[in-house]
Write an enzyme that holds these catalytic residues in place. Structure first.
Site, short mmCIF file in Angstrom:
data_model
loop_
_atom_site.label_atom_id
_atom_site.label_comp_id
_atom_site.label_asym_id
_atom_site.label_seq_id
_atom_site.Cartn_x
_atom_site.Cartn_y
_atom_site.Cartn_z
N PHE A 63 27.90 23.68 -24.46
CA PHE A 63 27.46 22.50 -23.94
C PHE A 63 26.80 21.88 -25.14
O PHE A 63 25.96 20.73 -24.78
CB PHE A 63 26.91 22.51 -22.60
CG PHE A 63 25.82 23.26 -22.60
CD1 PHE A 63 24.41 22.81 -23.08
CD2 PHE A 63 25.85 24.32 -21.94
CE1 PHE A 63 23.33 23.89 -22.74
CE2 PHE A 63 24.75 25.35 -21.73
CZ PHE A 63 23.44 25.01 -22.21
N LYS A 104 14.77 11.88 -19.50
CA LYS A 104 16.13 11.69 -20.18
C LYS A 104 16.91 10.39 -19.90
O LYS A 104 16.63 9.57 -19.21
CB LYS A 104 16.97 12.80 -19.64
CG LYS A 104 16.29 14.44 -20.18
CD LYS A 104 17.34 15.51 -19.53
CE LYS A 104 16.71 16.78 -20.06
NZ LYS A 104 17.84 17.91 -19.79
N ASN A 152 20.43 15.35 -16.09
CA ASN A 152 19.82 15.97 -15.08
C ASN A 152 18.19 15.38 -15.20
O ASN A 152 17.33 16.31 -14.87
CB ASN A 152 19.73 17.67 -15.09
CG ASN A 152 19.13 18.11 -16.29
OD1 ASN A 152 18.96 17.58 -17.23
ND2 ASN A 152 19.32 19.71 -16.46
N HIS A 206 13.09 17.13 -18.50
CA HIS A 206 12.95 18.13 -19.26
C HIS A 206 11.34 18.82 -19.10
O HIS A 206 10.59 17.89 -19.08
CB HIS A 206 13.21 18.20 -20.85
CG HIS A 206 12.52 19.44 -21.68
ND1 HIS A 206 13.11 20.52 -21.76
CD2 HIS A 206 11.59 19.45 -22.15
CE1 HIS A 206 12.11 21.44 -22.33
NE2 HIS A 206 11.27 20.92 -22.71
N TYR A 250 16.61 21.09 -29.20
CA TYR A 250 17.42 22.09 -28.38
C TYR A 250 18.09 23.27 -29.31
O TYR A 250 19.08 23.80 -28.94
CB TYR A 250 18.20 21.48 -27.53
CG TYR A 250 17.88 20.51 -26.33
CD1 TYR A 250 17.40 21.55 -25.34
CD2 TYR A 250 17.90 19.33 -26.05
CE1 TYR A 250 17.02 21.09 -24.21
CE2 TYR A 250 17.49 18.86 -24.93
CZ TYR A 250 16.91 19.65 -23.76
OH TYR A 250 16.51 19.00 -22.88
N THR A 278 18.08 23.65 -12.77
CA THR A 278 18.79 22.78 -13.82
C THR A 278 19.96 22.04 -13.36
O THR A 278 20.37 20.98 -13.58
CB THR A 278 19.28 23.80 -14.97
OG1 THR A 278 18.12 24.36 -15.41
CG2 THR A 278 19.88 23.05 -15.92
N GLU A 330 6.72 22.16 -28.60
CA GLU A 330 7.48 20.88 -28.33
C GLU A 330 6.54 19.86 -28.42
O GLU A 330 6.82 18.59 -28.86
CB GLU A 330 8.05 21.08 -26.80
CG GLU A 330 9.18 21.94 -26.96
CD GLU A 330 9.65 22.41 -25.47
OE1 GLU A 330 10.68 23.08 -25.37
OE2 GLU A 330 8.93 21.95 -24.46
N ARG A 387 7.94 22.67 -13.47
CA ARG A 387 9.12 23.22 -13.48
C ARG A 387 9.53 23.37 -11.82
O ARG A 387 10.74 23.13 -11.56
CB ARG A 387 9.35 24.91 -13.89
CG ARG A 387 9.08 24.73 -15.44
CD ARG A 387 9.93 24.68 -16.28
NE ARG A 387 11.24 25.45 -15.96
CZ ARG A 387 12.33 25.43 -17.02
NH1 ARG A 387 12.30 24.58 -17.96
NH2 ARG A 387 13.42 26.05 -16.69
P1 ATP Z 1 15.47 21.66 -19.89
O1 ATP Z 1 15.44 22.71 -21.04
O2 ATP Z 1 16.02 20.19 -20.29
O3 ATP Z 1 14.37 21.45 -19.22
P2 ATP Z 1 16.50 23.78 -18.28
O4 ATP Z 1 15.25 24.63 -18.84
O5 ATP Z 1 16.44 23.58 -16.62
O6 ATP Z 1 16.31 22.32 -18.61
P3 ATP Z 1 18.11 24.70 -19.85
O7 ATP Z 1 19.08 26.04 -19.72
O8 ATP Z 1 17.01 24.91 -20.97
O9 ATP Z 1 17.74 24.25 -18.60
O10 ATP Z 1 19.33 23.94 -20.52
C1 ATP Z 1 19.02 22.95 -21.35
C2 ATP Z 1 19.71 21.74 -20.89
O11 ATP Z 1 21.03 21.84 -21.33
C3 ATP Z 1 19.61 21.35 -19.47
O12 ATP Z 1 18.60 20.66 -19.07
C4 ATP Z 1 20.84 20.60 -19.44
O13 ATP Z 1 20.66 19.27 -19.73
C5 ATP Z 1 21.81 21.08 -20.35
N1 ATP Z 1 22.70 22.11 -19.69
C6 ATP Z 1 22.40 23.46 -19.44
N2 ATP Z 1 23.51 24.01 -19.00
C7 ATP Z 1 24.50 23.39 -19.00
C8 ATP Z 1 26.04 23.36 -18.59
N3 ATP Z 1 26.40 24.45 -18.14
N4 ATP Z 1 26.69 22.04 -18.91
C9 ATP Z 1 26.05 20.92 -19.49
N5 ATP Z 1 24.78 20.84 -19.73
C10 ATP Z 1 24.02 21.85 -19.62
MG MG Z 2 14.96 24.79 -20.68
#
Ligand code: ATP
Ligand code: MG
Length: 140
Positions: free
Chosen positions: A59, A11, A114, A117, A51, A93, A128, A87
């Site tokens: 968010f 990212k 973070n 992804h 997304y 996350t 994806e 993962r």
């Molecule tokens: P990713 O899908 O990016 O691999 P993830 O599967 O760990 O991450 P998801 O729940 O799919 O987490 O959320 C997608 C992305 O949205 C997260 O990686 C993070 O960047 C963002 N995100 C999730 N929760 C929050 C939050 N509470 N505040 C801000 N951003 C968030």
């Molecule tokens: Mg995710």
């Protein structure tokens, strides 16, 4: 063990800090193989599509703004149990909850910024990967 592919994004917080090599080294240390990789600037359309599952979350706007704020590196990773293995090395996350030694614990800045992804299932990985790569760009 199942040979799988997963989709990864390094990212903008990581590309901004010149940490793509560090993240790739942590990926390769797990045994996963980077079988496709390119650095792109996502369009807002691409980020919203990618997304879309989170479009109703509070968010979402912040997430899309972040994903288009700078270059990202999109990747296909291949290996045994690639989805779960990636993962695991990504970590939770929220980096403050991630285990020591994970990418998010060692590199990420916040739950939004973070660093990486990774797909959450083999089926989503296929969708994806197809959003960003054609078959002849993936060389296993
Ligand atoms: P990713 O899908 O990016 O691999 P993830 O599967 O760990 O991450 P998801 O729940 O799919 O987490 O959320 C997608 C992305 O949205 C997260 O990686 C993070 O960047 C963002 N995100 C999730 N929760 C929050 C939050 N509470 N505040 C801000 N951003 C968030
Ligand atoms: Mg995710």
């Amino acid at each position: 063990m199942a040979l799988e592919r997963t989709f990864s994004i390094i990212k903008p917080d990581a590309t901004a800090r010149n940490l793509t090599g560090k993240v790739n080294a942590m990926i390769e240390a797990t045994g996963l193989r980077i079988v496709a990789q390119k650095r792109i600037k996502m369009t807002r359309d691409q980020a919203e599509t990618f997304y879309a599952v989170h479009s109703a979350r509070p968010f979402f706007g912040e997430l899309v703004d972040f994903m288009v704020s700078g270059p990202v590196v999109v990747q296909v990773l291949e290996g045994d149990n690639a989805v779960a293995k990636y993962r695991e090395v990504m970590g939770a996350t929220d980096p403050s909850k991630a285990d020591a030694g994970t990418i998010r614990k060692e590199v990420a800045l916040s739950i939004g910024e973070n660093t990486v992804h990774g797909s959450d299932a083999v089926e989503t990985a296929a969708i994806e990967i197809a959003q960003f790569f054609s078959g002849n760009e993936i060389v296993g």
